[in-house]
Design a protein around this motif. Sequence first.
Motif, short mmCIF file in Angstrom:
data_model
loop_
_atom_site.label_atom_id
_atom_site.label_comp_id
_atom_site.label_asym_id
_atom_site.label_seq_id
_atom_site.Cartn_x
_atom_site.Cartn_y
_atom_site.Cartn_z
N PRO A 1 -29.43 5.08 -80.02
CA PRO A 1 -29.95 6.27 -80.71
C PRO A 1 -31.45 6.49 -80.57
CG PRO A 1 -29.54 4.51 -82.29
CD PRO A 1 -29.15 3.95 -80.96
N MET A 2 -32.18 5.60 -79.87
CA MET A 2 -33.62 5.82 -79.64
C MET A 2 -33.87 5.52 -78.16
SD MET A 2 -35.12 4.03 -83.08
CE MET A 2 -36.04 5.25 -83.99
N SER A 3 -33.29 6.35 -77.32
CA SER A 3 -33.09 5.98 -75.92
C SER A 3 -34.35 6.00 -75.06
CB SER A 3 -32.06 6.93 -75.30
OG SER A 3 -32.57 8.24 -75.36
N GLY A 4 -35.39 6.74 -75.48
CA GLY A 4 -36.60 6.81 -74.65
C GLY A 4 -36.25 7.31 -73.26
N SER A 5 -36.60 6.50 -72.25
CA SER A 5 -36.38 6.95 -70.87
C SER A 5 -34.97 6.61 -70.37
CB SER A 5 -37.42 6.31 -69.96
OG SER A 5 -37.28 4.91 -69.97
N ALA B 1 -33.81 3.71 -93.07
CA ALA B 1 -32.71 4.68 -92.89
C ALA B 1 -32.10 4.53 -91.50
CB ALA B 1 -33.25 6.10 -93.09
N VAL B 2 -32.92 4.28 -90.48
CA VAL B 2 -32.39 4.08 -89.11
C VAL B 2 -31.47 2.86 -89.10
CG1 VAL B 2 -33.00 3.46 -86.74
CG2 VAL B 2 -34.35 5.18 -87.95
N ILE B 3 -31.93 1.76 -89.69
CA ILE B 3 -31.13 0.53 -89.66
C ILE B 3 -29.83 0.72 -90.45
CG2 ILE B 3 -31.09 -1.88 -90.45
CD1 ILE B 3 -33.96 -2.14 -89.49
N ALA B 4 -29.93 1.37 -91.60
CA ALA B 4 -28.71 1.61 -92.40
C ALA B 4 -27.72 2.47 -91.60
CB ALA B 4 -29.07 2.29 -93.71
N ASN B 5 -28.20 3.47 -90.88
CA ASN B 5 -27.31 4.32 -90.07
C ASN B 5 -26.69 3.51 -88.93
OD1 ASN B 5 -27.73 6.54 -91.61
ND2 ASN B 5 -29.32 7.41 -90.29
N PHE C 1 -32.28 14.64 -81.86
CA PHE C 1 -31.46 13.75 -82.68
C PHE C 1 -32.36 12.86 -83.53
CE2 PHE C 1 -29.57 9.51 -83.25
CZ PHE C 1 -28.45 9.86 -84.01
N ASP C 2 -32.13 12.86 -84.85
CA ASP C 2 -32.94 12.02 -85.75
C ASP C 2 -32.10 10.81 -86.19
OD1 ASP C 2 -34.55 10.86 -87.62
OD2 ASP C 2 -34.51 12.55 -89.03
N ALA C 3 -32.46 9.65 -85.68
CA ALA C 3 -31.68 8.44 -85.98
C ALA C 3 -31.76 8.05 -87.46
CB ALA C 3 -32.19 7.28 -85.11
N ALA C 4 -32.72 8.64 -88.20
CA ALA C 4 -32.85 8.32 -89.63
C ALA C 4 -32.01 9.24 -90.50
CB ALA C 4 -34.32 8.42 -90.03
N ASP C 5 -31.36 10.23 -89.88
CA ASP C 5 -30.61 11.22 -90.67
C ASP C 5 -29.12 10.88 -90.64
OD1 ASP C 5 -29.35 13.38 -91.74
OD2 ASP C 5 -30.25 14.88 -90.41
N PRO C 6 -28.55 10.46 -91.79
CA PRO C 6 -27.13 10.07 -91.79
C PRO C 6 -26.20 11.21 -91.41
CG PRO C 6 -28.06 10.03 -94.03
CD PRO C 6 -29.19 10.33 -93.10
N ARG D 1 -40.44 13.96 -87.60
CA ARG D 1 -39.35 13.01 -87.87
C ARG D 1 -39.44 11.77 -86.98
NH1 ARG D 1 -34.38 16.63 -86.65
NH2 ARG D 1 -35.74 16.97 -84.86
N ASP D 2 -40.29 11.83 -85.96
CA ASP D 2 -40.50 10.68 -85.07
C ASP D 2 -41.13 9.55 -85.90
OD1 ASP D 2 -41.73 8.81 -83.31
OD2 ASP D 2 -41.81 10.32 -81.74
N LEU D 3 -40.55 8.35 -85.84
CA LEU D 3 -41.06 7.24 -86.64
C LEU D 3 -42.53 6.92 -86.33
CD1 LEU D 3 -38.05 6.84 -87.42
CD2 LEU D 3 -38.46 4.39 -87.29
#
Length: 240
Positions: free
Chosen positions: A80-84, A157-161, A107-112, A140-142
């Motif tokens: 979910p935080m794929s970068g390149s 929130a990212v880890i919980a998701n 895509f926001d990995a922190a948004d359930p 929304r970028d960490l």
Amino acid sequence: MTINPFYTRRIPASVPRFTPPRYAKLPLAPVNRSPVPRLTSLYHFDRAGEYGDRSYPGNCGGNLIRDLLLYFRPRSVFDPMSGSGTCRDVCSELEIPCDSRDIHGGFDAADPAQLPAERFDFVWIHPPYWRQKLYAADSRDLSRTPTLDAFLQRYAAVIANCAKALTPNGKLAVLMGDYCDREAGFVSLVYHTKRLAFDAGLRQCCTDIIRFSHGASSSRKVYRSSFIPGLHDVCMVFER
Ligand SMILES: C[S@@+](CC[C@H](N)C(=O)[O-])C[C@H]1O[C@@H](n2cnc3c(N)ncnc32)[C@H](O)[C@@H]1O
């Protein structure tokens, strides 16, 4: 009067200002039935492999991801935080279906609410080391969080998701490094990663993997201040 020689001794001019690359002899690993014997708690690969884009800020080589996938043998991967796209490229080489997303694609990995309905055997995240490098021009970028507390709240929130996205025996692998700046001082993001993962109901399922950071952009910089350089980041693998 006693003089402490530590404080009075001058550093001779012959002491090099830069330490040249050296070979370190690593401890022998015990023989065991691992399908990937080179995967140990000390992970060293001085070639990044043909994965992702090395010029992308924060790019990590793909070899560690490949070795983790060969070890855990997941049938599906969430990135979910794929970068390149390093993890995506490794998965395509290993022919493992991979769902890759990033804030750059909205895509926001922190948004359930944005979590895919599917569950995955393996989740790989390599989040921003808070504000060490700035990524998207999106609040929304960490990496854009203004305070450490705000960063940790979104990171939680990212880890919980990610925990929710796992199948019952699924694994969450997180690559993280500690962070330091003048204003915040030293921030152990590795400690916070474990704390947040445990709070999300996960447990660590194997040793920390200390990944030698070959090719980090900071290794080519000259600093005026004195500090102990960190030459590694840490991969932690969690499960429910
Ligand atoms: C350290 S980089 C990952 C680099 C990647 N491992 C590679 O090899 O290219 C961190 C990534 O997290 C992304 N990111 C930051 N905040 C995010 C968020 N809230 N949701 C999804 N992606 C985010 C950034 O855009 C950046 O691409």
